[in-house]
Write a protein that holds these residues in place. Structure first.
Motif, mmCIF file in Angstrom:
data_model
loop_
_atom_site.group_PDB
_atom_site.id
_atom_site.type_symbol
_atom_site.label_atom_id
_atom_site.label_comp_id
_atom_site.label_asym_id
_atom_site.label_seq_id
_atom_site.Cartn_x
_atom_site.Cartn_y
_atom_site.Cartn_z
ATOM 1 N N GLU A 39 -17.622 37.640 63.760
ATOM 2 C CA GLU A 39 -17.540 38.155 65.120
ATOM 3 C C GLU A 39 -18.617 39.207 65.384
ATOM 4 O OE1 GLU A 39 -13.443 39.308 65.643
ATOM 5 O OE2 GLU A 39 -12.880 37.283 66.295
ATOM 6 N N SER A 40 -19.021 39.926 64.352
ATOM 7 C CA SER A 40 -20.139 40.854 64.502
ATOM 8 C C SER A 40 -21.419 40.091 64.816
ATOM 9 C CB SER A 40 -20.320 41.684 63.226
ATOM 10 O OG SER A 40 -19.233 42.535 63.009
ATOM 11 N N VAL A 41 -21.615 38.959 64.111
ATOM 12 C CA VAL A 41 -22.776 38.121 64.398
ATOM 13 C C VAL A 41 -22.697 37.588 65.825
ATOM 14 C CG1 VAL A 41 -23.939 35.957 63.827
ATOM 15 C CG2 VAL A 41 -23.161 37.485 61.996
ATOM 16 N N ALA A 42 -21.510 37.113 66.213
ATOM 17 C CA ALA A 42 -21.345 36.535 67.550
ATOM 18 C C ALA A 42 -21.567 37.566 68.644
ATOM 19 C CB ALA A 42 -19.955 35.911 67.682
ATOM 20 N N SER A 43 -21.229 38.826 68.374
ATOM 21 C CA SER A 43 -21.443 39.861 69.385
ATOM 22 C C SER A 43 -22.933 40.114 69.591
ATOM 23 C CB SER A 43 -20.726 41.158 68.992
ATOM 24 O OG SER A 43 -21.327 41.727 67.836
ATOM 25 N N ALA A 44 -23.715 39.946 68.519
ATOM 26 C CA ALA A 44 -25.167 40.108 68.633
ATOM 27 C C ALA A 44 -25.832 38.838 69.140
ATOM 28 C CB ALA A 44 -25.751 40.498 67.270
ATOM 29 N N TYR A 45 -25.281 37.687 68.760
ATOM 30 C CA TYR A 45 -25.889 36.388 69.060
ATOM 31 C C TYR A 45 -24.783 35.412 69.444
ATOM 32 C CZ TYR A 45 -27.914 31.788 67.777
ATOM 33 O OH TYR A 45 -28.312 30.473 67.754
ATOM 34 N N PRO A 46 -24.374 35.419 70.715
ATOM 35 C CA PRO A 46 -23.290 34.530 71.143
ATOM 36 C C PRO A 46 -23.581 33.051 70.917
ATOM 37 C CG PRO A 46 -23.723 36.218 72.804
ATOM 38 C CD PRO A 46 -24.828 36.314 71.802
ATOM 39 N N GLY A 47 -24.846 32.693 70.789
ATOM 40 C CA GLY A 47 -25.205 31.299 70.572
ATOM 41 C C GLY A 47 -24.866 30.779 69.193
ATOM 42 N N ILE A 48 -24.347 31.630 68.304
ATOM 43 C CA ILE A 48 -24.082 31.189 66.931
ATOM 44 C C ILE A 48 -23.129 30.003 66.880
ATOM 45 C CG2 ILE A 48 -22.172 32.826 66.592
ATOM 46 C CD1 ILE A 48 -24.765 31.642 63.954
ATOM 47 N N PHE A 49 -22.203 29.914 67.818
ATOM 48 C CA PHE A 49 -21.254 28.789 67.818
ATOM 49 C C PHE A 49 -21.972 27.493 68.207
ATOM 50 C CE2 PHE A 49 -18.851 32.658 68.862
ATOM 51 C CZ PHE A 49 -17.987 32.690 67.774
ATOM 52 N N PRO A 200 -36.568 37.483 68.593
ATOM 53 C CA PRO A 200 -36.699 38.240 67.344
ATOM 54 C C PRO A 200 -35.753 39.439 67.243
ATOM 55 C CG PRO A 200 -38.859 37.692 68.232
ATOM 56 C CD PRO A 200 -37.869 37.315 69.289
ATOM 57 N N GLY A 201 -35.533 40.135 68.355
ATOM 58 C CA GLY A 201 -34.672 41.304 68.308
ATOM 59 C C GLY A 201 -33.246 40.967 67.939
ATOM 60 N N THR A 202 -32.717 39.910 68.542
ATOM 61 C CA THR A 202 -31.351 39.482 68.234
ATOM 62 C C THR A 202 -31.237 39.043 66.790
ATOM 63 O OG1 THR A 202 -30.755 38.860 70.482
ATOM 64 C CG2 THR A 202 -29.655 37.664 68.703
ATOM 65 N N TRP A 203 -32.228 38.302 66.319
ATOM 66 C CA TRP A 203 -32.146 37.787 64.952
ATOM 67 C C TRP A 203 -32.345 38.879 63.911
ATOM 68 C CZ3 TRP A 203 -30.178 33.476 62.986
ATOM 69 C CH2 TRP A 203 -29.747 32.528 63.923
ATOM 70 N N GLN A 204 -33.002 39.970 64.297
ATOM 71 C CA GLN A 204 -33.049 41.111 63.374
ATOM 72 C C GLN A 204 -31.660 41.717 63.222
ATOM 73 O OE1 GLN A 204 -35.712 42.181 61.404
ATOM 74 N NE2 GLN A 204 -33.941 43.199 60.456
ATOM 75 N N LYS A 205 -30.897 41.752 64.309
ATOM 76 C CA LYS A 205 -29.522 42.240 64.223
ATOM 77 C C LYS A 205 -28.674 41.336 63.324
ATOM 78 C CE LYS A 205 -29.597 44.212 68.912
ATOM 79 N NZ LYS A 205 -29.044 44.075 70.287
ATOM 80 N N VAL A 206 -28.854 40.029 63.470
ATOM 81 C CA VAL A 206 -28.115 39.080 62.628
ATOM 82 C C VAL A 206 -28.508 39.263 61.161
ATOM 83 C CG1 VAL A 206 -27.709 36.644 62.135
ATOM 84 C CG2 VAL A 206 -27.859 37.421 64.513
ATOM 85 N N ALA A 256 -33.065 29.002 72.679
ATOM 86 C CA ALA A 256 -32.651 30.305 72.159
ATOM 87 C C ALA A 256 -31.215 30.275 71.660
ATOM 88 C CB ALA A 256 -32.814 31.376 73.231
ATOM 89 N N GLU A 257 -30.345 29.502 72.310
ATOM 90 C CA GLU A 257 -28.965 29.378 71.831
ATOM 91 C C GLU A 257 -28.927 28.687 70.474
ATOM 92 O OE1 GLU A 257 -25.852 28.890 75.482
ATOM 93 O OE2 GLU A 257 -27.375 27.322 75.300
ATOM 94 N N VAL A 258 -29.730 27.648 70.322
ATOM 95 C CA VAL A 258 -29.696 26.855 69.090
ATOM 96 C C VAL A 258 -30.453 27.563 67.962
ATOM 97 C CG1 VAL A 258 -30.274 24.628 68.052
ATOM 98 C CG2 VAL A 258 -29.432 24.737 70.397
ATOM 99 N N SER A 259 -31.677 28.025 68.236
ATOM 100 C CA SER A 259 -32.466 28.810 67.267
ATOM 101 C C SER A 259 -32.433 28.196 65.861
ATOM 102 C CB SER A 259 -31.958 30.266 67.224
ATOM 103 O OG SER A 259 -32.330 30.943 68.394
ATOM 104 N N LEU A 260 -32.682 26.910 65.804
ATOM 105 C CA LEU A 260 -32.559 26.171 64.543
ATOM 106 C C LEU A 260 -33.700 25.171 64.476
ATOM 107 C CD1 LEU A 260 -30.240 25.765 62.228
ATOM 108 C CD2 LEU A 260 -29.684 23.720 63.554
ATOM 109 N N TRP A 261 -34.607 25.347 63.497
ATOM 110 C CA TRP A 261 -35.638 24.346 63.273
ATOM 111 C C TRP A 261 -35.107 23.267 62.364
ATOM 112 C CZ3 TRP A 261 -39.031 24.293 66.761
ATOM 113 C CH2 TRP A 261 -39.630 25.459 67.264
#
Length: 268
Positions: A39-49, A200-206, A256-261
């Protein structure tokens, strides 16, 4: 889940990436500590789901493509995670019933549920090996692997959402290279990898959340992910955002939601 007897020899004092991923997918095989970290990750990056769902969807599509179009009948899936149906062998055996799959992971909770991964169709075979991708030779030397896979015939190496848990200090490209070296011509690499490229900013938080929880991560750029495919013949559309790799329907999520290569390469 916390009070389950399954938990007796499982470390529930800190979150585990496989159990956090289970939470992202809406599963039930995780603990409170995993939920809190997720949930900490989701709060920083809601697209994780969305990212987690698209990762699974890519695995399904890549498996079907390799089975239907490239004659693959064997898979080595490392970083399997907690079983979530349909599992890779179910996808592969829906196309080629004789498909053989070896799963490998190093989370004790995955081992507890490994029987889900071994419910093969009669024509095929599956097994589960407790192993660490950081020690590829021990995995390759496992007798269980030799019982299922014929390394003289093409094998698809499946590394889904795994290599961002292998930092540069652990030699990720060397690990993948050693795994591919033992596989014959016609084998394949199917890989997905989270990226900071779109935010990049969001993914640094993750990154900080995972590192502070004791799980080192290194999310990589498209160019760095493409390096995993050096020497392989990339299938169209090359290294692409997960939901854009041969989608079954028109993509609706944002990059940006997916952020997956993601990508699939064939060994010449």
């Amino acid at each position: 889940m916390t009070n389950s007897p399954v938990a007796r020899d499982i470390d529930t004092s800190r979150p585990h990436s496989a159990r956090m991923y289970d939470y992202y997918l809406g599963g039930k095989d995780h603990f409170e500590v995993d939920k809190q970290a997720a949930e900490s990750v989701a709060s920083a990056y809601p697209g994780i789901f969305v990212c987690a769902r698209e990762n699974r969807a890519f695995m399904h599509r890549a498996t079907r493509v390799l089975a239907r179009e490239h004659g693959i009948r064997q898979w080595l899936d490392i970083g399997t995670g907690i079983p979530t149906e349909p599992n890779l062998h179910q996808v592969a055996q829906s196309v080629v019933p004789e498909a053989r799959v070896v799963y490998a992971d190093n989370d004790p909770l995955v081992l507890k549920y490994a029987e889900r991964l071994m419910r093969s169709r009669a024509e095929g075979r599956t097994t589960y090996i407790e192993a660490d991708v950081n020690d590829p030779q021990t995995l390759l030397d496992a007798p269980e692997l030799a019982e299922i896979l014929d390394l003289d015939r093409p094998v698809a190496l499946s590394l889904n959402a795994l290599m961002h848990f292998v930092t540069d200090a652990q030699d990720p490209y060397g690990i993948v290279g050693r795994l591919l070296d033992v596989l014959p011509s016609g084998s394949a690499l199917a890989l997905s990898h989270c990226t900071p490229d779109f935010d990049p900013g969001t993914w640094q938080k993750v990154t900080d959340i995972y590192n502070n929880a004791g799980t080192p991560v290194q999310f990589r750029s498209r160019a760095d992910v493409a390096r995993f495919f050096d020497g392989l013949e990339l299938l169209d559309p090359g290294v692409s955002v997960g939901h854009r790799w041969r989608p079954d329907t028109e993509p609706t999520a944002t990059d940006a939601e997916v952020s997956l290569w993601t990508g699939v390469g064939i060994k010449p």
